[in-house]
Design a protein around this motif. Structure first.
Motif, PDB file in Angstrom:
ATOM      1  N   ILE A  94      -1.172 -11.510  16.141  1.00  0.00           N
ATOM      2  CA  ILE A  94      -0.671 -11.312  14.773  1.00  0.00           C
ATOM      3  C   ILE A  94      -1.364 -10.133  14.109  1.00  0.00           C
ATOM      4  CG2 ILE A  94      -0.590 -12.356  12.477  1.00  0.00           C
ATOM      5  CD1 ILE A  94      -0.174 -15.056  13.863  1.00  0.00           C
ATOM      6  N   MET A  95      -2.660  -9.997  14.360  1.00  0.00           N
ATOM      7  CA  MET A  95      -3.391  -8.871  13.768  1.00  0.00           C
ATOM      8  C   MET A  95      -2.898  -7.542  14.345  1.00  0.00           C
ATOM      9  SD  MET A  95      -5.644  -8.271  11.515  1.00  0.00           S
ATOM     10  CE  MET A  95      -6.723  -6.962  10.945  1.00  0.00           C
ATOM     11  N   ILE A  96      -2.634  -7.498  15.644  1.00  0.00           N
ATOM     12  CA  ILE A  96      -2.140  -6.271  16.270  1.00  0.00           C
ATOM     13  C   ILE A  96      -0.754  -5.911  15.715  1.00  0.00           C
ATOM     14  CG2 ILE A  96      -1.356  -5.272  18.448  1.00  0.00           C
ATOM     15  CD1 ILE A  96      -3.564  -6.903  19.837  1.00  0.00           C
ATOM     16  N   VAL A  97       0.103  -6.912  15.620  1.00  0.00           N
ATOM     17  CA  VAL A  97       1.444  -6.669  15.067  1.00  0.00           C
ATOM     18  C   VAL A  97       1.343  -6.200  13.621  1.00  0.00           C
ATOM     19  CG1 VAL A  97       3.619  -7.768  14.427  1.00  0.00           C
ATOM     20  CG2 VAL A  97       2.566  -8.297  16.628  1.00  0.00           C
ATOM     21  N   SER A  98       0.453  -6.839  12.870  1.00  0.00           N
ATOM     22  CA  SER A  98       0.303  -6.461  11.466  1.00  0.00           C
ATOM     23  C   SER A  98      -0.195  -5.034  11.316  1.00  0.00           C
ATOM     24  CB  SER A  98      -0.669  -7.425  10.777  1.00  0.00           C
ATOM     25  OG  SER A  98      -0.829  -7.115   9.410  1.00  0.00           O
ATOM     26  N   ALA A  99      -1.094  -4.629  12.210  1.00  0.00           N
ATOM     27  CA  ALA A  99      -1.691  -3.293  12.072  1.00  0.00           C
ATOM     28  C   ALA A  99      -0.832  -2.195  12.675  1.00  0.00           C
ATOM     29  CB  ALA A  99      -3.078  -3.290  12.726  1.00  0.00           C
ATOM     30  N   ALA A 111      -9.946 -18.482  14.857  1.00  0.00           N
ATOM     31  CA  ALA A 111      -8.849 -17.667  14.327  1.00  0.00           C
ATOM     32  C   ALA A 111      -9.397 -16.361  13.752  1.00  0.00           C
ATOM     33  CB  ALA A 111      -8.084 -18.444  13.256  1.00  0.00           C
ATOM     34  N   ALA A 112     -10.527 -16.436  13.084  1.00  0.00           N
ATOM     35  CA  ALA A 112     -11.144 -15.225  12.546  1.00  0.00           C
ATOM     36  C   ALA A 112     -11.613 -14.297  13.664  1.00  0.00           C
ATOM     37  CB  ALA A 112     -12.319 -15.606  11.642  1.00  0.00           C
ATOM     38  N   ILE A 113     -12.119 -14.882  14.756  1.00  0.00           N
ATOM     39  CA  ILE A 113     -12.528 -14.073  15.907  1.00  0.00           C
ATOM     40  C   ILE A 113     -11.318 -13.341  16.483  1.00  0.00           C
ATOM     41  CG2 ILE A 113     -13.375 -14.192  18.287  1.00  0.00           C
ATOM     42  CD1 ILE A 113     -15.199 -16.479  17.396  1.00  0.00           C
ATOM     43  N   GLY A 114     -10.200 -14.050  16.593  1.00  0.00           N
ATOM     44  CA  GLY A 114      -8.986 -13.416  17.095  1.00  0.00           C
ATOM     45  C   GLY A 114      -8.525 -12.274  16.209  1.00  0.00           C
ATOM     46  N   LEU A 115      -8.612 -12.453  14.909  1.00  0.00           N
ATOM     47  CA  LEU A 115      -8.238 -11.381  13.988  1.00  0.00           C
ATOM     48  C   LEU A 115      -9.149 -10.169  14.165  1.00  0.00           C
ATOM     49  CD1 LEU A 115      -7.534 -13.425  10.717  1.00  0.00           C
ATOM     50  CD2 LEU A 115      -5.852 -12.325  12.196  1.00  0.00           C
ATOM     51  N   ALA A 116     -10.440 -10.427  14.352  1.00  0.00           N
ATOM     52  CA  ALA A 116     -11.383  -9.329  14.542  1.00  0.00           C
ATOM     53  C   ALA A 116     -11.089  -8.570  15.832  1.00  0.00           C
ATOM     54  CB  ALA A 116     -12.820  -9.856  14.554  1.00  0.00           C
ATOM     55  N   VAL A 117     -10.773  -9.302  16.903  1.00  0.00           N
ATOM     56  CA  VAL A 117     -10.431  -8.648  18.166  1.00  0.00           C
ATOM     57  C   VAL A 117      -9.146  -7.841  18.009  1.00  0.00           C
ATOM     58  CG1 VAL A 117      -9.762  -9.024  20.562  1.00  0.00           C
ATOM     59  CG2 VAL A 117     -11.623 -10.358  19.583  1.00  0.00           C
ATOM     60  N   GLY A 118      -8.148  -8.434  17.358  1.00  0.00           N
ATOM     61  CA  GLY A 118      -6.902  -7.716  17.145  1.00  0.00           C
ATOM     62  C   GLY A 118      -7.071  -6.464  16.310  1.00  0.00           C
ATOM     63  N   GLY A 119      -8.059  -6.472  15.434  1.00  0.00           N
ATOM     64  CA  GLY A 119      -8.341  -5.299  14.616  1.00  0.00           C
ATOM     65  C   GLY A 119      -9.252  -4.296  15.279  1.00  0.00           C
ATOM     66  N   VAL A 178      -5.353 -20.333  19.842  1.00  0.00           N
ATOM     67  CA  VAL A 178      -5.571 -19.920  18.447  1.00  0.00           C
ATOM     68  C   VAL A 178      -6.131 -18.511  18.392  1.00  0.00           C
ATOM     69  CG1 VAL A 178      -6.976 -20.337  16.395  1.00  0.00           C
ATOM     70  CG2 VAL A 178      -5.825 -22.240  17.518  1.00  0.00           C
ATOM     71  N   SER A 179      -7.090 -18.222  19.253  1.00  0.00           N
ATOM     72  CA  SER A 179      -7.709 -16.900  19.253  1.00  0.00           C
ATOM     73  C   SER A 179      -6.718 -15.819  19.684  1.00  0.00           C
ATOM     74  CB  SER A 179      -8.934 -16.900  20.174  1.00  0.00           C
ATOM     75  OG  SER A 179      -9.617 -15.673  20.105  1.00  0.00           O
ATOM     76  N   VAL A 180      -5.977 -16.070  20.761  1.00  0.00           N
ATOM     77  CA  VAL A 180      -5.000 -15.088  21.244  1.00  0.00           C
ATOM     78  C   VAL A 180      -3.882 -14.886  20.219  1.00  0.00           C
ATOM     79  CG1 VAL A 180      -3.261 -14.636  23.003  1.00  0.00           C
ATOM     80  CG2 VAL A 180      -5.501 -15.498  23.673  1.00  0.00           C
ATOM     81  N   LYS A 203       7.253   5.549   8.814  1.00  0.00           N
ATOM     82  CA  LYS A 203       7.659   6.961   8.839  1.00  0.00           C
ATOM     83  C   LYS A 203       8.677   7.283   7.743  1.00  0.00           C
ATOM     84  CE  LYS A 203       6.834   7.466  13.809  1.00  0.00           C
ATOM     85  NZ  LYS A 203       7.444   7.735  15.146  1.00  0.00           N
ATOM     86  N   GLY A 204       9.327   6.251   7.238  1.00  0.00           N
ATOM     87  CA  GLY A 204      10.303   6.483   6.191  1.00  0.00           C
ATOM     88  C   GLY A 204       9.647   6.842   4.870  1.00  0.00           C
ATOM     89  N   GLU A 205      10.386   7.508   4.019  1.00  0.00           N
ATOM     90  CA  GLU A 205       9.858   7.908   2.724  1.00  0.00           C
ATOM     91  C   GLU A 205       9.785   6.699   1.784  1.00  0.00           C
ATOM     92  OE1 GLU A 205      12.135  11.059   1.089  1.00  0.00           O
ATOM     93  OE2 GLU A 205      11.712  12.449   2.723  1.00  0.00           O
ATOM     94  N   HIS A 206       8.750   6.725   0.960  1.00  0.00           N
ATOM     95  CA  HIS A 206       8.537   5.714  -0.079  1.00  0.00           C
ATOM     96  C   HIS A 206       8.390   4.311   0.504  1.00  0.00           C
ATOM     97  CE1 HIS A 206       9.670   8.952  -2.747  1.00  0.00           C
ATOM     98  NE2 HIS A 206      10.884   9.017  -2.200  1.00  0.00           N
ATOM     99  N   VAL A 207       7.903   4.222   1.713  1.00  0.00           N
ATOM    100  CA  VAL A 207       7.650   2.918   2.344  1.00  0.00           C
ATOM    101  C   VAL A 207       6.156   2.672   2.377  1.00  0.00           C
ATOM    102  CG1 VAL A 207       7.866   1.520   4.429  1.00  0.00           C
ATOM    103  CG2 VAL A 207       9.734   3.031   3.746  1.00  0.00           C
ATOM    104  N   VAL A 208       5.729   1.591   1.755  1.00  0.00           N
ATOM    105  CA  VAL A 208       4.311   1.231   1.716  1.00  0.00           C
ATOM    106  C   VAL A 208       4.176  -0.221   2.181  1.00  0.00           C
ATOM    107  CG1 VAL A 208       2.248   0.953   0.305  1.00  0.00           C
ATOM    108  CG2 VAL A 208       3.874   2.796  -0.199  1.00  0.00           C
ATOM    109  N   LEU A 209       3.356  -0.434   3.187  1.00  0.00           N
ATOM    110  CA  LEU A 209       3.132  -1.778   3.728  1.00  0.00           C
ATOM    111  C   LEU A 209       1.660  -2.135   3.652  1.00  0.00           C
ATOM    112  CD1 LEU A 209       5.383  -1.727   6.935  1.00  0.00           C
ATOM    113  CD2 LEU A 209       5.935  -2.707   4.711  1.00  0.00           C
ATOM    114  N   ASP A 210       1.411  -3.408   3.479  1.00  0.00           N
ATOM    115  CA  ASP A 210       0.036  -3.914   3.457  1.00  0.00           C
ATOM    116  C   ASP A 210      -0.208  -4.665   4.765  1.00  0.00           C
ATOM    117  OD1 ASP A 210      -2.443  -4.921   2.997  1.00  0.00           O
ATOM    118  OD2 ASP A 210      -1.875  -6.230   1.332  1.00  0.00           O
ATOM    119  N   PRO A 211      -0.925  -4.054   5.722  1.00  0.00           N
ATOM    120  CA  PRO A 211      -1.127  -4.698   7.031  1.00  0.00           C
ATOM    121  C   PRO A 211      -1.987  -5.954   6.971  1.00  0.00           C
ATOM    122  CG  PRO A 211      -2.460  -2.727   6.860  1.00  0.00           C
ATOM    123  CD  PRO A 211      -1.570  -2.736   5.641  1.00  0.00           C
ATOM    124  N   SER A 212      -2.638  -6.192   5.861  1.00  0.00           N
ATOM    125  CA  SER A 212      -3.510  -7.367   5.770  1.00  0.00           C
ATOM    126  C   SER A 212      -2.751  -8.637   5.405  1.00  0.00           C
ATOM    127  CB  SER A 212      -4.605  -7.126   4.726  1.00  0.00           C
ATOM    128  OG  SER A 212      -4.049  -7.044   3.418  1.00  0.00           O
TER     129      SER A 212
END
Length: 220
Positions: A35-40, A95-103, A28-30, A48-57
């Motif tokens: 997922i957090m690393i991929v998201s960020a 799971a929250a610990i894993g997110l914190a590590v990934g961030g 769960v932690s890994v 890099k493309g124009e007019h592209v906005v993503l929410d990593p959260s």
């Protein structure tokens, strides 16, 4: 780091033989960290493309809701007693610990691991001594020989029989034709105790009932 911190929490659950133990907490932690690393960082090329906005959260937010199926799988209902809530909460926290590590928030992740470990391993003895001990009651019933067994008690009390933690029967020294039945009730509030006591008092064959301060010697 996510695997190590998750294993610390998992070992505490593993020693109590819960279904969600060492490997489950590590995974769960890994997984959360990945997922957090991929998201960020996984969509850097797209940004890099124009007019592209993503929410990593957004992907991280799905971990918080998605972990619920694992937590639900660790919760068991036995009679009126629910078991596994603490393990479900530990999975959610891991799971929250894993997110914190990934961030990259390593200090926060380590601090949270220490706090969670203290809550799981350090607070439990205090809870058992000062809270659960107050919810335990011991009764001694003087009954006619063979009039009361654990199975007949279970039939009379129904679902409430889940409150019976210990049932000990021995021959009475004062009344040879009677048995002494020592019953330990656990996790009962004062109103519940009054109701259970009256139910036991009116069982067939019960001649006397009193609170028992002595610890029974053997279980039957």
């Amino acid at each position: 780091m996510a695997a190590v911190l998750g294993s610390v929490i998992g070992i505490e659950r593993e020693r109590l033989s819960w279904a969600a133990g060492l490997r489950t907490h590590m995974l769960v932690s890994v997984g959360s960290a990945l997922i957090m690393i991929v998201s960020a960082f996984g969509f850097a090329d797209v940004l890099k493309g124009e007019h592209v906005v993503l929410d990593p959260s957004r992907m991280a937010a799905q971990v918080v809701s998605g972990i619920g199926f694992l937590g639900a799988g660790s919760i068991l209902l036995r009679g009126e007693i629910v078991r596994g809530l603490t393990t479900a909460a530990s999975l959610w926290s891991v799971a929250a610990i894993g997110l914190a590590v990934g961030g990259g928030m390593y200090t926060v992740a380590i601090a949270a691991t220490i706090i969670i470990l203290i809550v799981l391993a350090g607070i439990k003895p205090i809870e058992q001594r000062f809270i659960r001990a107050r919810q335990q009651r011991r009764l001694m019933l003087l009954v006619e020989r063979g009039a009361l067994t654990f199975h007949s008690l279970h039939d009379v009390l129904g679902t409430t029989s889940s409150r019976v933690k210990q049932f000990v029967m021995q021959q009475s020294d004062d009344a040879p034709e009677c048995d002494e039945v020592h019953i330990t009730l656990h996790r009962v509030s004062e109103p519940e105790y009054v109701v259970l006591r009256e139910q036991l008092r009116h069982l067939p064959g019960v001649k006397a009932l009193r609170e028992d301060s002595a610890q029974p010697e053997r279980e039957v």
